[in-house]
Write a protein that holds these residues in place. Structure first.
Motif, PDB file in Angstrom:
ATOM      1  N   ARG A 196     126.725   4.378  96.726  1.00 46.12           N
ATOM      2  CA  ARG A 196     125.700   4.641  97.724  1.00 46.12           C
ATOM      3  C   ARG A 196     124.494   5.316  97.070  1.00 46.12           C
ATOM      4  O   ARG A 196     124.575   5.820  95.933  1.00 46.12           O
ATOM      5  N   SER A 197     123.366   5.375  97.794  1.00 39.65           N
ATOM      6  CA  SER A 197     122.138   6.024  97.328  1.00 39.65           C
ATOM      7  C   SER A 197     121.888   7.255  98.176  1.00 39.65           C
ATOM      8  O   SER A 197     122.003   7.199  99.413  1.00 39.65           O
ATOM      9  N   TYR A 198     121.536   8.368  97.517  1.00 45.16           N
ATOM     10  CA  TYR A 198     121.359   9.652  98.197  1.00 45.16           C
ATOM     11  C   TYR A 198     119.939  10.163  97.980  1.00 45.16           C
ATOM     12  O   TYR A 198     119.342   9.967  96.902  1.00 45.16           O
ATOM     13  N   ILE A 199     119.401  10.841  98.983  1.00 48.44           N
ATOM     14  CA  ILE A 199     118.108  11.531  98.877  1.00 48.44           C
ATOM     15  C   ILE A 199     118.397  12.978  98.476  1.00 48.44           C
ATOM     16  O   ILE A 199     119.005  13.732  99.227  1.00 48.44           O
ATOM     17  N   ILE A 200     117.973  13.342  97.269  1.00 49.27           N
ATOM     18  CA  ILE A 200     118.316  14.633  96.672  1.00 49.27           C
ATOM     19  C   ILE A 200     117.185  15.632  96.931  1.00 49.27           C
ATOM     20  O   ILE A 200     116.000  15.329  96.733  1.00 49.27           O
ATOM     21  N   SER A 201     117.576  16.827  97.364  1.00 38.57           N
ATOM     22  CA  SER A 201     116.587  17.891  97.585  1.00 38.57           C
ATOM     23  C   SER A 201     116.539  18.899  96.449  1.00 38.57           C
ATOM     24  O   SER A 201     115.561  19.631  96.315  1.00 38.57           O
TER      25      SER A 201
ATOM     26  N   GLU B  28     120.844  25.402 108.257  1.00 37.34           N
ATOM     27  CA  GLU B  28     120.205  26.344 109.178  1.00 37.34           C
ATOM     28  C   GLU B  28     118.878  25.787 109.695  1.00 37.34           C
ATOM     29  O   GLU B  28     118.440  26.132 110.802  1.00 37.34           O
ATOM     30  N   GLN B  29     118.222  24.929 108.899  1.00 43.25           N
ATOM     31  CA  GLN B  29     116.960  24.338 109.337  1.00 43.25           C
ATOM     32  C   GLN B  29     117.171  23.210 110.347  1.00 43.25           C
ATOM     33  O   GLN B  29     116.184  22.645 110.839  1.00 43.25           O
ATOM     34  N   GLY B  30     118.456  22.865 110.632  1.00 44.50           N
ATOM     35  CA  GLY B  30     118.723  21.849 111.635  1.00 44.50           C
ATOM     36  C   GLY B  30     119.181  20.528 111.089  1.00 44.50           C
ATOM     37  O   GLY B  30     119.376  19.576 111.850  1.00 44.50           O
ATOM     38  N   HIS B  31     119.387  20.414 109.756  1.00 44.82           N
ATOM     39  CA  HIS B  31     119.847  19.160 109.177  1.00 44.82           C
ATOM     40  C   HIS B  31     121.376  19.178 109.156  1.00 44.82           C
ATOM     41  O   HIS B  31     121.987  20.058 108.561  1.00 44.82           O
ATOM     42  N   GLU B  32     122.010  18.195 109.812  1.00 45.79           N
ATOM     43  CA  GLU B  32     123.460  18.224 109.991  1.00 45.79           C
ATOM     44  C   GLU B  32     124.201  17.631 108.799  1.00 45.79           C
ATOM     45  O   GLU B  32     125.193  18.186 108.334  1.00 45.79           O
ATOM     46  N   GLU B  33     123.750  16.489 108.279  1.00 46.79           N
ATOM     47  CA  GLU B  33     124.495  15.787 107.220  1.00 46.79           C
ATOM     48  C   GLU B  33     123.933  16.183 105.852  1.00 46.79           C
ATOM     49  O   GLU B  33     122.885  15.679 105.431  1.00 46.79           O
ATOM     50  N   VAL B  34     124.607  17.107 105.154  1.00 47.66           N
ATOM     51  CA  VAL B  34     124.189  17.546 103.823  1.00 47.66           C
ATOM     52  C   VAL B  34     125.417  17.458 102.915  1.00 47.66           C
ATOM     53  O   VAL B  34     126.461  18.043 103.202  1.00 47.66           O
TER      54      VAL B  34
ATOM     55  N   VAL C 298     122.266  18.491  95.720  1.00 44.03           N
ATOM     56  CA  VAL C 298     122.387  18.597  97.173  1.00 44.03           C
ATOM     57  C   VAL C 298     121.634  17.422  97.800  1.00 44.03           C
ATOM     58  O   VAL C 298     120.442  17.229  97.513  1.00 44.03           O
ATOM     59  N   ALA C 299     122.332  16.636  98.607  1.00 46.91           N
ATOM     60  CA  ALA C 299     121.766  15.422  99.198  1.00 46.91           C
ATOM     61  C   ALA C 299     121.559  15.623 100.688  1.00 46.91           C
ATOM     62  O   ALA C 299     122.441  16.096 101.408  1.00 46.91           O
ATOM     63  N   LEU C 300     120.368  15.211 101.173  1.00 44.23           N
ATOM     64  CA  LEU C 300     120.050  15.316 102.591  1.00 44.23           C
ATOM     65  C   LEU C 300     120.614  14.145 103.393  1.00 44.23           C
ATOM     66  O   LEU C 300     120.985  14.309 104.560  1.00 44.23           O
ATOM     67  N   ALA C 301     120.675  12.971 102.764  1.00 43.74           N
ATOM     68  CA  ALA C 301     121.133  11.790 103.499  1.00 43.74           C
ATOM     69  C   ALA C 301     121.672  10.784 102.497  1.00 43.74           C
ATOM     70  O   ALA C 301     121.351  10.838 101.303  1.00 43.74           O
ATOM     71  N   SER C 302     122.491   9.843 102.966  1.00 45.65           N
ATOM     72  CA  SER C 302     123.062   8.792 102.126  1.00 45.65           C
ATOM     73  C   SER C 302     122.828   7.444 102.795  1.00 45.65           C
ATOM     74  O   SER C 302     122.808   7.334 104.034  1.00 45.65           O
ATOM     75  N   PHE C 303     122.650   6.404 101.948  1.00 44.95           N
ATOM     76  CA  PHE C 303     122.355   5.061 102.431  1.00 44.95           C
ATOM     77  C   PHE C 303     123.187   4.069 101.629  1.00 44.95           C
ATOM     78  O   PHE C 303     123.507   4.320 100.452  1.00 44.95           O
ATOM     79  N   PRO C 304     123.500   2.917 102.209  1.00 51.62           N
ATOM     80  CA  PRO C 304     124.309   1.923 101.491  1.00 51.62           C
ATOM     81  C   PRO C 304     123.606   1.324 100.286  1.00 51.62           C
ATOM     82  O   PRO C 304     124.255   0.936  99.330  1.00 51.62           O
TER      83      PRO C 304
END
Length: 378
Positions: free
Chosen positions: A304-309, A327-333, A347-353
């Protein structure tokens, strides 16, 4: 603007009175030498302040009215506003700075004190004269004398080198003679000992000194009627000289086998040991460990591909970064463990196929979480 007029008046006048505030007095200071800095300063003016000179002599107001082409009433109003501003600054900040002239402060007795800051030389007679630095003059020797001294030093160096060689040669000769004398003295004292012979210097005697030679009489080769030894006599003679051996006899045909060797071999044969079973057990153990770990930690590559913070050197710091994002409201980390060749916990904010979907969503995430986000293909 009032400060500018006050400074220009101090160039041509010895006293400038600021109404309802005090008077600035300029006095002549002669040229002076600083023994610490080794500098020579030209003559100048030093500014002092007298708070009792508050009566308006008209000099400052008339100069402002003439140069700014305003009425005297307007000029007087400007001076009054300047004085009010100065007193307010002294009450609030305990200081008031008159640019390029000095600083006003209140002392412990609530008296107004002025500190002159010398920036420009206000004495017209010294205009353009800089501060000179006095450097010590080093007396140099004449060129001819320097040449003679250099040649004399070279001659002394050349004279010292043969002397050192002679001393070194004499030292080597003396050392050789001393060693030779010690060797001769050692041989002489050895010759004085009883039962001394040259064979005592043989180093092999150190290892054979633990036993006593047999008392058998050795044959005399040069005696009358000498008969050589037979083979049996020679073997018996050397057998008496050799020390007796205490080693136990071991049968030649007996093969040594440690006890229990058969049971050890049979044990391995009965267990049915196989490397494939061990590999499968290791893989199963790794999968069980991954299942028992927290769901937000990704251990292996999943395609998968992840958006890294951000990346962290320790897992604890990565957990703290994940907590801040949640705490900022992002659920999937998620937290990705270091890949081969890297030591960072990402640390990834989201994942995509796929990578294309992650790149398409990257702009929206950057608008919300910053421009430092990037895409990682796992």
């Amino acid at each position: 603007m009032v400060e500018k007029h006050i400074k220009s008046l101090l160039y041509n006048h010895d006293c400038v009175i600021i109404p309802d505030f005090g008077g600035l007095i300029a006095r002549y200071v002669p040229a002076r030498i600083s023994p610490v800095k080794h500098t020579l300063s030209p003559p100048s003016k030093m500014i002092a302040f007298n708070e009792k000179l508050v009566l308006n002599d008209g000099l400052l107001i008339s100069t402002i009215a003439h140069q700014d082409q305003v009425s005297k009433a307007d000029a007087q109003q400007r001076v009054a506003e300047f004085v009010h501003q100065a007193k307010a600054s002294l009450q609030q900040e305990k200081r008031f700075e008159l640019k390029e002239i000095g600083v006003f402060r209140y002392n412990a007795e609530r008296r107004l004190v002025f500190e002159y800051q010398e920036a420009d030389n206000m004495l017209e007679d010294s205009f353009g004269l800089p501060e000179l630095s006095a450097r010590p003059v080093k007396q140099e020797e004449p060129a001819v004398l320097r040449t003679l001294i250099k040649e004399r030093q070279q001659e002394l160096v050349e004279e010292r080198q043969p002397l050192r060689r002679r001393i070194k040669r004499a030292y080597n000769v003396a050392a050789g003679l001393a060693l030779a004398g010690l060797s001769v003295s050692a041989l002489y004292f050895l010759s004085l000992q009883d039962e001394y012979n040259l064979s005592s210097l043989n180093p092999i005697t150190v290892f054979t000194s633990g036993y006593t030679a047999p008392a058998a009489a050795q044959p005399e080769r040069y005696a009358d009627g000498y008969v050589p030894f037979t083979e049996e006599e020679r073997v018996a003679y050397y057998a008496d000289m050799l020390p007796a051996s205490d080693a136990p006899e071991v049968a030649e045909d007996k093969t040594y086998e440690p006890e229990g060797s058969a049971s050890i071999t049979s044990g391995f044969e009965d267990t049915g040991f196989d490397t494939e079973d061990v590999a499968e057990e290791a893989i199963a153990a790794t999968e069980d460990a991954a299942e028992e770990a927290p769901a937000h930690i990704i251990y292996t590559k999943d395609g998968r591909s992840y958006i890294i913070s951000g990346g962290y050197a320790r897992l604890e710091n990565a957990e703290m970064g994940r907590a801040q994002l949640m705490e900022q409201g992002h659920e999937e980390v998620h937290i990705l463990l270091p890949q081969p060749g890297s030591r960072l916990f990402r640390v990834a904010l989201a994942s995509f196929p796929s990578k294309e979907e992650a790149q398409a969503s990257l702009t929206a995430y950057r608008e919300k979480y910053g421009e430092t986000l990037w895409v990682l293909n796992n």
